[in-house]
Design a protein around this motif. Sequence first.
Motif, PDB file in Angstrom:
ATOM      1  N   ALA A 105      45.525  45.670  -5.487  1.00  0.00           N
ATOM      2  CA  ALA A 105      44.812  46.941  -5.290  1.00  0.00           C
ATOM      3  C   ALA A 105      44.476  47.137  -3.820  1.00  0.00           C
ATOM      4  CB  ALA A 105      43.539  46.965  -6.135  1.00  0.00           C
ATOM      5  N   SER A 106      44.069  46.063  -3.147  1.00  0.00           N
ATOM      6  CA  SER A 106      43.744  46.149  -1.728  1.00  0.00           C
ATOM      7  C   SER A 106      44.979  46.481  -0.893  1.00  0.00           C
ATOM      8  CB  SER A 106      43.132  44.822  -1.255  1.00  0.00           C
ATOM      9  OG  SER A 106      42.858  44.847   0.121  1.00  0.00           O
ATOM     10  N   VAL A 107      46.102  45.870  -1.253  1.00  0.00           N
ATOM     11  CA  VAL A 107      47.347  46.103  -0.503  1.00  0.00           C
ATOM     12  C   VAL A 107      47.780  47.558  -0.616  1.00  0.00           C
ATOM     13  CG1 VAL A 107      49.826  45.593  -0.455  1.00  0.00           C
ATOM     14  CG2 VAL A 107      48.158  43.729  -0.595  1.00  0.00           C
ATOM     15  N   VAL A 108      47.803  48.099  -1.834  1.00  0.00           N
ATOM     16  CA  VAL A 108      48.296  49.474  -1.997  1.00  0.00           C
ATOM     17  C   VAL A 108      47.312  50.481  -1.409  1.00  0.00           C
ATOM     18  CG1 VAL A 108      49.813  48.975  -3.945  1.00  0.00           C
ATOM     19  CG2 VAL A 108      47.423  49.585  -4.389  1.00  0.00           C
ATOM     20  N   ALA A 109      46.008  50.196  -1.502  1.00  0.00           N
ATOM     21  CA  ALA A 109      45.020  51.088  -0.893  1.00  0.00           C
ATOM     22  C   ALA A 109      45.197  51.113   0.624  1.00  0.00           C
ATOM     23  CB  ALA A 109      43.612  50.638  -1.256  1.00  0.00           C
ATOM     24  N   THR A 110      45.454  49.960   1.205  1.00  0.00           N
ATOM     25  CA  THR A 110      45.692  49.886   2.645  1.00  0.00           C
ATOM     26  C   THR A 110      46.967  50.624   3.025  1.00  0.00           C
ATOM     27  OG1 THR A 110      44.544  47.762   2.784  1.00  0.00           O
ATOM     28  CG2 THR A 110      46.046  48.306   4.591  1.00  0.00           C
ATOM     29  N   ASP A 111      48.002  50.480   2.206  1.00  0.00           N
ATOM     30  CA  ASP A 111      49.275  51.148   2.483  1.00  0.00           C
ATOM     31  C   ASP A 111      49.124  52.667   2.457  1.00  0.00           C
ATOM     32  OD1 ASP A 111      50.535  48.733   2.754  1.00  0.00           O
ATOM     33  OD2 ASP A 111      51.514  48.767   0.784  1.00  0.00           O
ATOM     34  N   VAL A 112      48.453  53.194   1.434  1.00  0.00           N
ATOM     35  CA  VAL A 112      48.331  54.647   1.333  1.00  0.00           C
ATOM     36  C   VAL A 112      47.441  55.186   2.458  1.00  0.00           C
ATOM     37  CG1 VAL A 112      46.308  54.824  -0.217  1.00  0.00           C
ATOM     38  CG2 VAL A 112      48.138  56.512  -0.372  1.00  0.00           C
ATOM     39  N   HIS A 113      46.465  54.412   2.856  1.00  0.00           N
ATOM     40  CA  HIS A 113      45.576  54.795   3.958  1.00  0.00           C
ATOM     41  C   HIS A 113      46.340  54.824   5.275  1.00  0.00           C
ATOM     42  CE1 HIS A 113      41.431  54.947   5.710  1.00  0.00           C
ATOM     43  NE2 HIS A 113      42.104  54.534   6.771  1.00  0.00           N
ATOM     44  N   HIS A 114      47.034  53.735   5.583  1.00  0.00           N
ATOM     45  CA  HIS A 114      47.763  53.646   6.847  1.00  0.00           C
ATOM     46  C   HIS A 114      48.850  54.709   6.944  1.00  0.00           C
ATOM     47  CE1 HIS A 114      46.553  49.188   7.740  1.00  0.00           C
ATOM     48  NE2 HIS A 114      45.547  50.031   7.799  1.00  0.00           N
ATOM     49  N   ARG A 115      49.481  55.016   5.826  1.00  0.00           N
ATOM     50  CA  ARG A 115      50.530  56.038   5.852  1.00  0.00           C
ATOM     51  C   ARG A 115      49.948  57.390   6.258  1.00  0.00           C
ATOM     52  NH1 ARG A 115      54.277  57.869   0.754  1.00  0.00           N
ATOM     53  NH2 ARG A 115      52.314  58.864   0.151  1.00  0.00           N
ATOM     54  N   ALA A 116      48.748  57.712   5.738  1.00  0.00           N
ATOM     55  CA  ALA A 116      48.118  58.985   6.079  1.00  0.00           C
ATOM     56  C   ALA A 116      47.701  59.018   7.550  1.00  0.00           C
ATOM     57  CB  ALA A 116      46.912  59.226   5.181  1.00  0.00           C
ATOM     58  N   VAL A 117      47.209  57.888   8.069  1.00  0.00           N
ATOM     59  CA  VAL A 117      46.835  57.825   9.489  1.00  0.00           C
ATOM     60  C   VAL A 117      48.069  57.988  10.373  1.00  0.00           C
ATOM     61  CG1 VAL A 117      45.914  56.343  11.310  1.00  0.00           C
ATOM     62  CG2 VAL A 117      44.764  56.439   9.090  1.00  0.00           C
ATOM     63  N   GLU A 118      49.134  57.278  10.036  1.00  0.00           N
ATOM     64  CA  GLU A 118      50.361  57.333  10.834  1.00  0.00           C
ATOM     65  C   GLU A 118      50.994  58.723  10.803  1.00  0.00           C
ATOM     66  OE1 GLU A 118      52.656  54.193   9.174  1.00  0.00           O
ATOM     67  OE2 GLU A 118      51.391  52.608  10.057  1.00  0.00           O
ATOM     68  N   ALA A 119      50.777  59.451   9.705  1.00  0.00           N
ATOM     69  CA  ALA A 119      51.310  60.819   9.607  1.00  0.00           C
ATOM     70  C   ALA A 119      50.447  61.812  10.386  1.00  0.00           C
ATOM     71  CB  ALA A 119      51.406  61.244   8.146  1.00  0.00           C
ATOM     72  N   GLY A 120      49.291  61.353  10.883  1.00  0.00           N
ATOM     73  CA  GLY A 120      48.426  62.222  11.668  1.00  0.00           C
ATOM     74  C   GLY A 120      47.600  63.192  10.849  1.00  0.00           C
ATOM     75  N   VAL A 121      47.397  62.868   9.557  1.00  0.00           N
ATOM     76  CA  VAL A 121      46.622  63.782   8.700  1.00  0.00           C
ATOM     77  C   VAL A 121      45.243  63.224   8.345  1.00  0.00           C
ATOM     78  CG1 VAL A 121      48.683  64.868   7.743  1.00  0.00           C
ATOM     79  CG2 VAL A 121      47.677  62.878   6.570  1.00  0.00           C
ATOM     80  N   LEU A 122      45.009  61.943   8.624  1.00  0.00           N
ATOM     81  CA  LEU A 122      43.731  61.300   8.311  1.00  0.00           C
ATOM     82  C   LEU A 122      43.107  60.781   9.596  1.00  0.00           C
ATOM     83  CD1 LEU A 122      41.681  60.121   6.220  1.00  0.00           C
ATOM     84  CD2 LEU A 122      43.145  58.083   6.112  1.00  0.00           C
ATOM     85  N   ARG A 123      41.807  61.019   9.751  1.00  0.00           N
ATOM     86  CA  ARG A 123      41.098  60.557  10.937  1.00  0.00           C
ATOM     87  C   ARG A 123      41.347  59.062  11.165  1.00  0.00           C
ATOM     88  NH1 ARG A 123      35.023  62.827  11.287  1.00  0.00           N
ATOM     89  NH2 ARG A 123      34.975  60.950  12.579  1.00  0.00           N
ATOM     90  N   PRO A 124      41.774  58.680  12.353  1.00  0.00           N
ATOM     91  CA  PRO A 124      42.086  57.262  12.598  1.00  0.00           C
ATOM     92  C   PRO A 124      40.856  56.369  12.676  1.00  0.00           C
ATOM     93  CG  PRO A 124      42.373  58.549  14.610  1.00  0.00           C
ATOM     94  CD  PRO A 124      42.128  59.535  13.507  1.00  0.00           C
TER      95      PRO A 124
ATOM     96  N   LEU B 259      37.535  64.364   6.427  1.00  0.00           N
ATOM     97  CA  LEU B 259      38.514  63.320   6.691  1.00  0.00           C
ATOM     98  C   LEU B 259      39.810  63.858   7.293  1.00  0.00           C
ATOM     99  CD1 LEU B 259      38.263  61.274   3.352  1.00  0.00           C
ATOM    100  CD2 LEU B 259      37.249  60.673   5.555  1.00  0.00           C
ATOM    101  N   ARG B 260      40.103  65.106   7.004  1.00  0.00           N
ATOM    102  CA  ARG B 260      41.421  65.638   7.335  1.00  0.00           C
ATOM    103  C   ARG B 260      41.559  65.988   8.816  1.00  0.00           C
ATOM    104  NH1 ARG B 260      44.611  70.515   4.120  1.00  0.00           N
ATOM    105  NH2 ARG B 260      46.597  70.276   5.229  1.00  0.00           N
ATOM    106  N   VAL B 261      42.761  65.814   9.320  1.00  0.00           N
ATOM    107  CA  VAL B 261      43.131  66.240  10.667  1.00  0.00           C
ATOM    108  C   VAL B 261      44.310  67.194  10.545  1.00  0.00           C
ATOM    109  CG1 VAL B 261      43.947  65.504  12.924  1.00  0.00           C
ATOM    110  CG2 VAL B 261      42.420  64.009  11.631  1.00  0.00           C
TER     111      VAL B 261
END
Length: 213
Positions: free
Chosen positions: A126-145, A185-187
Amino acid sequence: MTSAPMSGRKAQAARNDELILQAARAVFTADPGAPIAAVAEKAGVGISALYRRYPSKEALLQKLCGDGLKLYIEVTERALADDGDPWEAFAGYLRGIVDADTNSLTIKLAGTFTPTEELGRDAVRASVVATDVHHRAVEAGVLRPDVTVADIALLFEQIASIKLGGEERTVQLRHRYLTLVMDSLRVPPAHRDLPGPPPEDEELSARWWAPQA
């Protein structure tokens, strides 16, 4: 190929199991210290039927939280599989976890039983997939880093703590405040109408009065 239908006895056992788990969630998220007999009473099954399936309160709590973890993983993996708009994929993850309401189990039951090895493995996943979905949103520039995975976990718990009126009203209010959170949260920030009306003063004050017999 389709599975063979369950026999009458097995079908009844499956129904009882579902009733027991639903009742256990309701009972223990209201009062983690409640006895297991309260679960049998709410489920409408005999205590012997409950003990045949779950030999102890500890086993029942392990099952509840194990199912919650698996649901959390399922919702998050679904978001990771979404190759569409990055923000909508992340927003779908947030809404899915709020609807799954797995964080109510965390708030009430964390530390009340001994986790099994399987629970430990699922928690890591659960921790791994939560981190993955979070990092993907940050890298896409849509989630506050500057927002972390832990920040999101605690936001989920804050939203899960909202319980006002009946089930439908609680869901409505949770999504209202989730929308407020998502706008922060959104950018770039998003602005749209919030779901449902705000809570009334009467709804808030009514919590201080015991229901009249």
